[in-house]
Design a protein around this motif. Structure first.
Motif, PDB file in Angstrom:
ATOM      1  N   PRO A 292       0.804  -1.228   0.000  1.00  0.00           N
ATOM      2  CA  PRO A 292       0.000   0.000   0.000  1.00  0.00           C
ATOM      3  C   PRO A 292       0.839   1.280   0.000  1.00  0.00           C
ATOM      4  O   PRO A 292       1.852   1.370   0.689  1.00  0.00           O
ATOM      5  N   ARG A 293       0.387   2.260  -0.760  1.00  0.00           N
ATOM      6  CA  ARG A 293       1.111   3.527  -0.907  1.00  0.00           C
ATOM      7  C   ARG A 293       1.144   4.327   0.394  1.00  0.00           C
ATOM      8  O   ARG A 293       1.976   5.208   0.548  1.00  0.00           O
ATOM      9  N   ALA A 294       0.254   4.060   1.314  1.00  0.00           N
ATOM     10  CA  ALA A 294       0.233   4.796   2.580  1.00  0.00           C
ATOM     11  C   ALA A 294       1.402   4.405   3.487  1.00  0.00           C
ATOM     12  O   ALA A 294       1.688   5.103   4.448  1.00  0.00           O
ATOM     13  N   TYR A 295       2.059   3.305   3.179  1.00  0.00           N
ATOM     14  CA  TYR A 295       3.187   2.850   3.994  1.00  0.00           C
ATOM     15  C   TYR A 295       4.470   3.595   3.645  1.00  0.00           C
ATOM     16  O   TYR A 295       4.692   3.988   2.505  1.00  0.00           O
ATOM     17  N   THR A 296       5.327   3.716   4.619  1.00  0.00           N
ATOM     18  CA  THR A 296       6.721   4.052   4.387  1.00  0.00           C
ATOM     19  C   THR A 296       7.462   2.727   4.529  1.00  0.00           C
ATOM     20  O   THR A 296       7.279   2.014   5.521  1.00  0.00           O
ATOM     21  N   LEU A 297       8.267   2.397   3.540  1.00  0.00           N
ATOM     22  CA  LEU A 297       8.925   1.092   3.518  1.00  0.00           C
ATOM     23  C   LEU A 297      10.434   1.262   3.594  1.00  0.00           C
ATOM     24  O   LEU A 297      10.998   2.130   2.932  1.00  0.00           O
ATOM     25  N   GLU A 298      11.052   0.440   4.394  1.00  0.00           N
ATOM     26  CA  GLU A 298      12.504   0.426   4.484  1.00  0.00           C
ATOM     27  C   GLU A 298      12.968  -0.983   4.145  1.00  0.00           C
ATOM     28  O   GLU A 298      12.509  -1.953   4.750  1.00  0.00           O
ATOM     29  N   ILE A 299      13.854  -1.078   3.169  1.00  0.00           N
ATOM     30  CA  ILE A 299      14.385  -2.372   2.738  1.00  0.00           C
ATOM     31  C   ILE A 299      15.820  -2.456   3.240  1.00  0.00           C
ATOM     32  O   ILE A 299      16.639  -1.601   2.913  1.00  0.00           O
ATOM     33  N   ARG A 300      16.101  -3.480   4.014  1.00  0.00           N
ATOM     34  CA  ARG A 300      17.458  -3.649   4.534  1.00  0.00           C
ATOM     35  C   ARG A 300      17.989  -5.032   4.173  1.00  0.00           C
ATOM     36  O   ARG A 300      17.338  -6.041   4.446  1.00  0.00           O
ATOM     37  N   PRO A 301      19.193  -5.071   3.599  1.00  0.00           N
ATOM     38  CA  PRO A 301      19.824  -6.372   3.388  1.00  0.00           C
ATOM     39  C   PRO A 301      20.156  -7.001   4.734  1.00  0.00           C
ATOM     40  O   PRO A 301      20.538  -6.300   5.680  1.00  0.00           O
ATOM     41  N   VAL A 302      19.997  -8.295   4.808  1.00  0.00           N
ATOM     42  CA  VAL A 302      20.388  -9.040   6.015  1.00  0.00           C
ATOM     43  C   VAL A 302      21.851  -9.410   5.845  1.00  0.00           C
ATOM     44  O   VAL A 302      22.269  -9.866   4.770  1.00  0.00           O
ATOM     45  N   VAL A 303      22.647  -9.182   6.866  1.00  0.00           N
ATOM     46  CA  VAL A 303      24.069  -9.476   6.804  1.00  0.00           C
ATOM     47  C   VAL A 303      24.430 -10.520   7.857  1.00  0.00           C
ATOM     48  O   VAL A 303      23.792 -10.622   8.890  1.00  0.00           O
ATOM     49  N   GLY A 304      25.462 -11.263   7.558  1.00  0.00           N
ATOM     50  CA  GLY A 304      26.013 -12.196   8.533  1.00  0.00           C
ATOM     51  C   GLY A 304      27.017 -11.452   9.398  1.00  0.00           C
ATOM     52  O   GLY A 304      27.635 -10.471   8.974  1.00  0.00           O
ATOM     53  N   VAL A 305      27.177 -11.903  10.624  1.00  0.00           N
ATOM     54  CA  VAL A 305      28.153 -11.328  11.531  1.00  0.00           C
ATOM     55  C   VAL A 305      29.267 -12.361  11.702  1.00  0.00           C
ATOM     56  O   VAL A 305      29.034 -13.462  12.193  1.00  0.00           O
ATOM     57  N   GLU A 306      30.463 -11.977  11.262  1.00  0.00           N
ATOM     58  CA  GLU A 306      31.598 -12.890  11.314  1.00  0.00           C
ATOM     59  C   GLU A 306      31.853 -13.353  12.747  1.00  0.00           C
ATOM     60  O   GLU A 306      31.881 -12.543  13.681  1.00  0.00           O
ATOM     61  N   GLY A 307      31.990 -14.650  12.921  1.00  0.00           N
ATOM     62  CA  GLY A 307      32.252 -15.220  14.236  1.00  0.00           C
ATOM     63  C   GLY A 307      31.013 -15.582  15.016  1.00  0.00           C
ATOM     64  O   GLY A 307      31.094 -16.184  16.078  1.00  0.00           O
ATOM     65  N   TYR A 308      29.831 -15.194  14.510  1.00  0.00           N
ATOM     66  CA  TYR A 308      28.580 -15.523  15.214  1.00  0.00           C
ATOM     67  C   TYR A 308      27.774 -16.467  14.350  1.00  0.00           C
ATOM     68  O   TYR A 308      27.483 -16.168  13.198  1.00  0.00           O
ATOM     69  N   GLU A 309      27.421 -17.588  14.902  1.00  0.00           N
ATOM     70  CA  GLU A 309      26.566 -18.546  14.219  1.00  0.00           C
ATOM     71  C   GLU A 309      25.254 -18.628  14.975  1.00  0.00           C
ATOM     72  O   GLU A 309      25.209 -19.106  16.098  1.00  0.00           O
ATOM     73  N   GLY A 310      24.179 -18.124  14.389  1.00  0.00           N
ATOM     74  CA  GLY A 310      22.866 -18.206  15.017  1.00  0.00           C
ATOM     75  C   GLY A 310      22.354 -19.634  15.010  1.00  0.00           C
ATOM     76  O   GLY A 310      22.846 -20.484  14.282  1.00  0.00           O
ATOM     77  N   ARG A 311      21.394 -19.890  15.828  1.00  0.00           N
ATOM     78  CA  ARG A 311      20.832 -21.255  15.913  1.00  0.00           C
ATOM     79  C   ARG A 311      19.641 -21.413  15.037  1.00  0.00           C
ATOM     80  O   ARG A 311      18.816 -20.727  14.799  1.00  0.00           O
TER      81      ARG A 311
END
Length: 120
Positions: free
Chosen positions: A101-120
């Motif tokens: 919808p045009r009434a929204y403000t949208l923010e697109i962010r790339p997801v990045v990996g964090v070196e040394g951190y492995e999520g579960r």
């Protein structure tokens, strides 16, 4: 490429919308989802409760944690939902977001990996 699309809107906008406007919103979200399914996939999505139901934790090493009800800052727009999607590139993410919808403000962010951190 993985992206999170953050959806912000004016508080009370949804509650004030009549059924035809709400249906336009639903149709726009369905168009976004169909585009994503054709060009990648949706990993997760959710609508969020209003910010007045938020709990904020402010971290301060000197005084300890401060937990408060409500949002951290006063905003005219608030994050009301998100999509976590995988699409080929930013151009595809922008094309998908333009279906919302045009009434929204949208923010697109790339997801990045964090070196040394492995999520579960």
């Amino acid at each position: 490429m993985r992206y999170v699309v953050l959806i912000a809107y004016e508080p009370g906008h949804w509650e004030a919308a009549d059924e035809s406007v709400r249906q336009e919103y639903f149709d726009a979200h369905h168009a976004f989802e169909a585009y994503v399914e054709q060009h990648g996939w949706r990993l997760a999505s959710a609508a969020l409760s209003d910010a007045d139901l938020a709990t904020t934790i402010r971290r301060d090493g000197a005084t300890g944690d401060v937990v408060t009800d409500g949002p951290f800052v006063e905003l005219t727009e608030q994050i009301g939902g998100y999509y976590d999607v995988e699409l080929p590139d930013l151009d595809a993410a922008i094309a998908a977001a333009k279906l919302l919808p045009r009434a929204y403000t949208l923010e697109i962010r790339p997801v990045v990996g964090v070196e040394g951190y492995e999520g579960r």
